[in-house]
Design a protein around this motif. Sequence first.
Motif, PDB file in Angstrom:
ATOM      1  N   ARG A   1      21.396 -19.780   8.254  1.00  0.00           N
ATOM      2  CA  ARG A   1      21.452 -21.178   7.817  1.00  0.00           C
ATOM      3  C   ARG A   1      22.860 -21.677   7.538  1.00  0.00           C
ATOM      4  O   ARG A   1      23.090 -22.886   7.521  1.00  0.00           O
ATOM      5  CB  ARG A   1      20.573 -21.355   6.573  1.00  0.00           C
ATOM      6  CG  ARG A   1      19.096 -21.213   6.895  1.00  0.00           C
ATOM      7  CD  ARG A   1      18.209 -21.408   5.699  1.00  0.00           C
ATOM      8  NE  ARG A   1      16.810 -21.210   6.058  1.00  0.00           N
ATOM      9  CZ  ARG A   1      15.804 -21.256   5.209  1.00  0.00           C
ATOM     10  NH1 ARG A   1      16.041 -21.495   3.927  1.00  0.00           N
ATOM     11  NH2 ARG A   1      14.563 -21.055   5.621  1.00  0.00           N
ATOM     12  N   THR A   2      23.775 -20.769   7.307  1.00  0.00           N
ATOM     13  CA  THR A   2      25.179 -21.160   7.153  1.00  0.00           C
ATOM     14  C   THR A   2      25.947 -20.985   8.453  1.00  0.00           C
ATOM     15  O   THR A   2      26.781 -21.826   8.815  1.00  0.00           O
ATOM     16  CB  THR A   2      25.835 -20.323   6.040  1.00  0.00           C
ATOM     17  OG1 THR A   2      25.116 -20.511   4.828  1.00  0.00           O
ATOM     18  CG2 THR A   2      27.277 -20.745   5.823  1.00  0.00           C
ATOM     19  N   ARG A   3      25.636 -19.938   9.184  1.00  0.00           N
ATOM     20  CA  ARG A   3      26.396 -19.615  10.398  1.00  0.00           C
ATOM     21  C   ARG A   3      26.190 -20.628  11.511  1.00  0.00           C
ATOM     22  O   ARG A   3      27.070 -20.794  12.359  1.00  0.00           O
ATOM     23  CB  ARG A   3      26.001 -18.222  10.878  1.00  0.00           C
ATOM     24  CG  ARG A   3      26.479 -17.104   9.952  1.00  0.00           C
ATOM     25  CD  ARG A   3      25.822 -15.788  10.304  1.00  0.00           C
ATOM     26  NE  ARG A   3      25.919 -15.505  11.742  1.00  0.00           N
ATOM     27  CZ  ARG A   3      25.207 -14.579  12.359  1.00  0.00           C
ATOM     28  NH1 ARG A   3      24.309 -13.873  11.661  1.00  0.00           N
ATOM     29  NH2 ARG A   3      25.365 -14.366  13.653  1.00  0.00           N
ATOM     30  N   ILE A   4      25.033 -21.298  11.547  1.00  0.00           N
ATOM     31  CA  ILE A   4      24.786 -22.218  12.667  1.00  0.00           C
ATOM     32  C   ILE A   4      25.727 -23.422  12.645  1.00  0.00           C
ATOM     33  O   ILE A   4      25.837 -24.134  13.650  1.00  0.00           O
ATOM     34  CB  ILE A   4      23.323 -22.706  12.692  1.00  0.00           C
ATOM     35  CG1 ILE A   4      22.989 -23.432  11.384  1.00  0.00           C
ATOM     36  CG2 ILE A   4      22.374 -21.558  12.937  1.00  0.00           C
ATOM     37  CD1 ILE A   4      21.605 -24.054  11.404  1.00  0.00           C
ATOM     38  N   PHE A   5      26.421 -23.660  11.530  1.00  0.00           N
ATOM     39  CA  PHE A   5      27.368 -24.770  11.469  1.00  0.00           C
ATOM     40  C   PHE A   5      28.782 -24.337  11.842  1.00  0.00           C
ATOM     41  O   PHE A   5      29.708 -25.142  11.746  1.00  0.00           O
ATOM     42  CB  PHE A   5      27.359 -25.387  10.060  1.00  0.00           C
ATOM     43  CG  PHE A   5      26.057 -26.043   9.689  1.00  0.00           C
ATOM     44  CD1 PHE A   5      25.722 -27.289  10.206  1.00  0.00           C
ATOM     45  CD2 PHE A   5      25.156 -25.403   8.856  1.00  0.00           C
ATOM     46  CE1 PHE A   5      24.520 -27.886   9.880  1.00  0.00           C
ATOM     47  CE2 PHE A   5      23.952 -25.989   8.518  1.00  0.00           C
ATOM     48  CZ  PHE A   5      23.627 -27.238   9.037  1.00  0.00           C
ATOM     49  N   GLU A   6      28.944 -23.081  12.244  1.00  0.00           N
ATOM     50  CA  GLU A   6      30.236 -22.615  12.708  1.00  0.00           C
ATOM     51  C   GLU A   6      30.403 -22.931  14.193  1.00  0.00           C
ATOM     52  O   GLU A   6      29.423 -23.049  14.934  1.00  0.00           O
ATOM     53  CB  GLU A   6      30.358 -21.102  12.484  1.00  0.00           C
ATOM     54  CG  GLU A   6      30.268 -20.691  11.025  1.00  0.00           C
ATOM     55  CD  GLU A   6      30.231 -19.193  10.856  1.00  0.00           C
ATOM     56  OE1 GLU A   6      30.239 -18.479  11.906  1.00  0.00           O
ATOM     57  OE2 GLU A   6      30.182 -18.710   9.714  1.00  0.00           O
TER      58      GLU A   6
END
Length: 442
Positions: free
Chosen positions: A381-386
């Motif tokens: 859920r955090t990595r997909i915005f990288e």
Amino acid sequence: MVLGVGSLLLTSVLALVVWNLASGYMLRQREQSAVRQAEVDVRLVDESLRAASDGLEELLTGLTAGPDTTILLFRPGQVLTSGRQVDPAVLPPKLLQLARDGVPAGQRLVVGGIPVYAVTLPIAHAEGVYVEMAPMVQLDRTFRFLSAVLVTGTVVSGLLGVALGSWASRRALRPLTALTDAASRIAGGDLRARLPEQTDPDLTPLATTFNTTADALEQRVLRDARFAGDVSHELRSPLTTMVNAAEVLRRRRGEIPGTAGRALDLLTSEVDRFARMVVDLLEITRADQQGDDSAPESIDLVALVTNVLAARPRGPVPLAADRPAPHVLGDRRRLDRVVNNLLDNAEHHAGGAVRVAVLRRGGWARLEVDDEGPGVPAGLRTRIFERFNRGERAGSRGAATGSGLGLALVAQHVQRHGGTVRVEERPGGGARFVVEIPEAAS
């Protein structure tokens, strides 16, 4: 806090020492004074008994030094009392027995709610016991006052120590706090964050080194962004040719059977993905260079989302909106791109958006995009915005896999507006992408 505790402990020790020394000294002085007075008085009583005087009761009355003083004369078969009347039974039997045995004694007592010092002296001539109870009311008041002063001083000293320690620690840690804040801002993408000039000569080298490092990092990021932008811009011309050629071949797909046709499908899908990647990369490099900022305008978020939904080729998506509509200050183009990218993400990876909402939540404008896909695992859920992170589709190819830059653009544009973006679980299944941006002051 440590300074406050240390100050409290030190003051407590000093208060205990002062209390023990002062109270012990005053108590001994009062007891000695009571004993000396009782010794003088018992000699007068003894002389009166030797002379068989009839004025013994008047003598005892005259010996009382105040209304709280009590004198008791124990004689065989008789007890004479003068001054404040008390029950002779309140005297400890051991104290009287010592006097009967010829041993002077004294003891602190509380008789009738009044602290006294009882002195017992033997009267050898009359085989009696003389008891004088000297009041200690004034001394007790002095002790109470002294204890109140010492306790108050200890508490005040502890509070002052805590306050002084807190002030000193904040002052000492202020440079570190500024350093932490500047480092956090740089980590969050604000490459312009710097430490202020320091007046402390010990901190000047630290601030200078940090600012120099931040300058070098900003220049490096800007050079990389310019390079990526230049490369992307140079790729647009040949890419446009490739897209047009792929479109011509796609229209004649029916004339190319077998392996050649499948190769053509793969080629056209990769060309489409390449085109989207170059467009997204140009958008990101423009944002990184921070050279295209325009004056912020007040934007009706409901109207903006409505226009985006109306312009999309797929069927209508249900829109839930609060009234009056929330307004935000920002760049209309960037916000339009945020909404489009979230809808594209839902369409390409989660079967399409099933609900869009624009809400007001405590001074924040909240945009929600719900999809009907399998949801996003907690670990992603955090990595997909990288950038270039495509989650569970990493390594796959095809037009539907995306470039891995769409959600990174969303996060970047939202951050430029002072907001946050995150993904949650949608009630009933699927994912809910939530964007929150501060509302514009009305």
